[in-house]
Write an enzyme that holds these catalytic residues in place. Structure first.
Site, short mmCIF file in Angstrom:
data_model
loop_
_atom_site.label_atom_id
_atom_site.label_comp_id
_atom_site.label_asym_id
_atom_site.label_seq_id
_atom_site.Cartn_x
_atom_site.Cartn_y
_atom_site.Cartn_z
N CYS A 187 0.82 -1.22 0.00
CA CYS A 187 0.00 0.00 0.00
C CYS A 187 0.85 1.25 0.00
O CYS A 187 0.34 2.36 0.03
CB CYS A 187 -1.01 -0.01 1.14
SG CYS A 187 -0.32 -0.25 2.74
N CYS A 190 -1.27 8.50 7.25
CA CYS A 190 0.18 8.52 7.52
C CYS A 190 0.43 8.82 8.99
O CYS A 190 1.35 8.26 9.60
CB CYS A 190 0.87 9.59 6.67
SG CYS A 190 0.82 9.22 4.91
#
Lengths: 144, 405
Positions: free
Chosen positions: A35, A104
């Site tokens: 990913c 993130c």
């Protein structure tokens, strides 16, 4: 408006605490290459305090900046404080992240928790499993 | 801060597949139609009729560049609209005859793929051909996929990410022989490759002006006489009733000028670009564990596409931008999705590798010195990012196996 805040770009261009700690007291790695982001955190812990922290990250600009900021936020802090670091705190310290990049900051939080869990496991320290959610639980990338 | 860095380096533009800088001749061609000849071509007064004459003139010049007649040109807002209208039109024609099968490829532009997806929900059957590791389909594969109920074959002329150029003439011949409409999304090819729709048996072709130094927001759907177009936009008699809306005369004039210029300089530009391209490919190939995407020969003169193992594309682009290099990537992160480029996945790059992609698309303005600078910059940035990548550490230490040998 630019994609990222100046703070994100600063931490991306000049990441703090990049590197490896040999014989670290705790190491955590989260994410996967599929990913597009992997974060690895190394901790040196003395007297229940994070005396040193380093990171390595494969990922986009905000992944590198989030790792850098997260390490800054826990360096020199007691373990208990590092454990309570949230992704929100990381994102806020970076003056925000675009919505599709918030994962993130989640990854940064998870990487630190994973390194702390490793530290507990290595040292046989008892802990409440509930404070360490599975990486899979966030579901942001494991669908692929 | 960003602006300071922006100033400190000379900028090198290597993202011409995204869009191009407008040419002076195109800008000059537009200006008179903004202040002097601003009439609406549908108006009967002299101001309007002057604009109408300009429109006729531009249509003829564009047709001449493509090898079709002026009547076969429909002006659209760009490549995406042209793709949409071409596919929907062929689908409607097919539907009437009970033909509801469409053939395309796995790595088309989303303007094509999303339109096909929509048609699929309306009961059409879509076959997406494999584009193989070299990014090429063959006419034989198209022929094998054609069925009695096939109403359309749509295959892009040249791929926007990896630059591979399809055997369009051969595919056109197969489709003509089998009586199936052939559309090609030629957005990346027009102005860069020699195209003649008649000779190449192309029934419908889409193009966009800003890919060959023309203005943005204007394009063409070229459709062979006899192919009835379905409207996407209703509301007026413009474009023979097939595309409503007052014609964007300044942009159309700019497009005609840009296309003529591109075609006039095509051979010379292609030769120059091919040499720059190959120099860039040679330089980047020296980076260990890197791979060129798409066939090395059958590709656009200005396209270079690479994957680098162990790094992620967005970081690469941002750091190249800091060094003054404008590039792009097929990377997910830039588009707001976590999935890597469907084009790179279609040619068999696994997710791990597809994330580390870089596309450099050149124009005739690029120089040898710029190519050398780009090679040096990419090498530095790739090395730096690998240095902070935990994947790279695992690969180098032998903990994981390299995917790109």
């Amino acid at each position: 408006m630019a994609l990222y805040s100046e703070k994100v770009m600063d931490h991306f261009r000049n990441p703090r605490n990049v590197g490896v700690i040999e014989n670290a007291d705790g190491v955590g790695e989260v994410g996967n290459a599929k990913c597009g982001d992997i974060m690895k955190i190394y901790l040196k812990i003395e007297n229940d305090t994070i005396v040193d922290v380093k990171f390595e990250t494969f990922g986009c600009g905000s992944a590198i900046a989030s790792s850098s900021m997260a390490t800054e936020l826990i360096k020199g802090k007691p373990v208990s404080e590092a454990l309570s670091l949230t992704n929100k705190a990381v994102a806020e310290a970076l003056d925000g992240l675009p919505a599709h990049k918030l994962h993130c900051s989640v990854l940064a939080e998870e990487a630190i928790k994973s390194a702390l869990k490793d530290y507990y496991d290595k040292n046989g320290i008892e802990y409440d499993r509930g404070i360490f959610p599975d990486c899979e639980s966030c579901g942001h990338c494991c669908e692929i | 801060m960003i602006s300071d860095r922006y100033k400190s380096y000379k900028r090198i533009y290597a993202d011409n597949a995204a869009t191009t800088k407008m040419g002076k001749s195109a800008i000059d061609a537009m200006l008179p139609y903004m202040d002097g000849i601003y009439g609406n071509p549908s108006s009967l007064h002299s101001e309007g009729q002057k604009a109408a004459e300009a429109l006729v003139n531009a249509r003829e010049r564009i047709a001449a560049c493509l090898g079709c007649t002026a009547r076969e040109i429909t002006f659209t807002s760009g490549g995406s609209e042209a793709d949409n209208q071409a596919i929907v039109s062929a689908a409607r024609l097919g539907e009437r005859k009970g033909k509801k099968h469409i053939i395309s490829t796995a790595f088309e532009h989303h303007a094509v793929l999303h339109t096909l997806e929509k048609l699929k929900n309306q009961g059409f059957e879509i076959t997406l051909l494999d584009v193989h590791e070299n990014g090429l389909v063959s006419a034989a594969e198209v022929e094998q996929a054609i069925r009695p109920d096939t109403c359309l074959v749509t295959v892009m002329y040249a791929n926007n990410e990896i630059g591979t150029v399809q055997p369009v003439s051969e595919i056109g011949a197969v489709c003509r022989e089998r009586g199936v409409i052939f559309h090609t999304d030629a957005v990346q090819a027009v102005g860069h490759l020699c195209i003649d729709v008649q000779k190449q048996n192309i029934d419908m072709l889409s193009l966009s002006a800003h890919k060959f130094h023309g203005p943005k927001g204007i394009g063409v759907l070229c459709a062979r006489k006899g192919i009835l177009l379905s409207n996407l936009i209703e509301g007026g008699a413009q474009e023979r009733g097939k595309r409503a809306g007052t014609e964007n005369i300044p942009a159309i004039m700019g497009m005609a000028a840009a296309l003529e210029e591109a075609c006039a300089n095509m051979d010379e530009n292609a030769q120059r670009l091919t040499s720059l391209r190959d120099k860039l490919i040679d330089g980047l190939s020296q980076i260990p564990h890197s791979v060129l995407n798409g066939d090395a020969q059958k590709r656009l003169p200005g396209n270079v596409s690479f994957c680098f193992e162990g790094i992620e594309g967005e970081s690469l682009l941002l750091l190249l931008d800091d060094k003054g290099v404008c590039a792009s990537s097929g990377s997910a992160c830039t588009s707001g999705s976590l999935d890597p480029s469907h084009v790179l996945l279609a040619i068999g790059r696994v997710h791990d590798i597809a994330h580390g992609s870089l596309r450099l698309s050149l124009s005739a303005e690029n120089t040898d010195e710029e190519i050398e600078y780009i090679i040096k910059s990419v090498k530095e940035v790739v090395e730096y990012l690998r240095g902070i990548s935990p994947i790279w550490r695992d690969l180098v230490s032998g903990k994981k196996e390299f995917i790109i040998k």
